[in-house]
Design a protein around this motif. Sequence first.
Motif, PDB file in Angstrom:
ATOM      1  N   ARG A  47       3.161   6.269  -2.444  1.00  0.00           N
ATOM      2  CA  ARG A  47       4.503   6.907  -3.115  1.00  0.00           C
ATOM      3  C   ARG A  47       4.475   7.205  -4.888  1.00  0.00           C
ATOM      4  N   ARG A  66       0.859  -1.052  -0.319  1.00  0.00           N
ATOM      5  CA  ARG A  66      -0.160   0.172   0.170  1.00  0.00           C
ATOM      6  C   ARG A  66       0.394   1.311   0.182  1.00  0.00           C
ATOM      7  N   ARG A  67       2.054   1.569   1.152  1.00  0.00           N
ATOM      8  CA  ARG A  67       2.399   2.752   1.062  1.00  0.00           C
ATOM      9  C   ARG A  67       3.509   2.796  -0.013  1.00  0.00           C
ATOM     10  N   LYS A  68       3.946   1.984  -1.077  1.00  0.00           N
ATOM     11  CA  LYS A  68       4.694   1.826  -2.178  1.00  0.00           C
ATOM     12  C   LYS A  68       3.721   2.236  -2.792  1.00  0.00           C
TER      13      LYS A  68
END
Length: 242
Positions: free
Chosen positions: A120, A115-117
């Motif tokens: 980003r 998710r965070r990638k």
Amino acid sequence: MGRVYQRILLKLSGEALMGNLGYGIDPVVVGDIAQEIAEVAATGTQVAVVVGGGNIFRGVKAASAGMDRATADYIGMIATVMNAMTLQDALEQISVPTRVQTAIAMQEVAEPYIRRKAIRHLEKGRVVVFGAGSGNPFFTTDTTAALRAAEIDAEVIFKGTKVDGIYDCDPKTNSEAHLYKTLTYAHVLTHDLRVMDSTAIALCKENSIPIIVFNLSVRGNICRAVNGESVGTIVGGSCEVS
């Protein structure tokens, strides 16, 4: 009119990539879709995409013919990765940086879904294509679209179809069919309108994510919708017939 959405999720069915072919992928259609996505991304809108796999393999259909349902769904997930990679190639052919993330690990050809990638990548202006559904059998790519939209904080889901929006009955069989301009989530669920499965609609309702259903085959519709123009049907408002 300027863009009204900062981050969107576009849901593409496998059939959308098939065009008028009976099976597989039409490179011309994929190229046209990629061009539209490129135009949206060029405005600064962050674009994530969830693709289906029905143009290659339908898990539900195979299960109804006797195949184990979980096995059939996993094969369908692999089909969506094929579509995701095809769309990625079409986008990168026109210099749009793109990443494919899959819910089933395939590190040689795509990133695992993180998710965070994903967020980003979007912040850096890359288009992110989600493949392999949610990674779980018994869930549709519509549900995946709602799930990923909630996870990445997308403001809206665009669902491209072959019709102009949601009608009160089938416009192909009834010339008196009326196109809805807006609909509530509850109306879609109680009247079983099937624009997306009930799990997807419930997820969108819970997270207040509007769904815009529009005709993908009309050139420029994605950009129009991003710019706030009246295109198709919006699920998430009151009920209104156009």
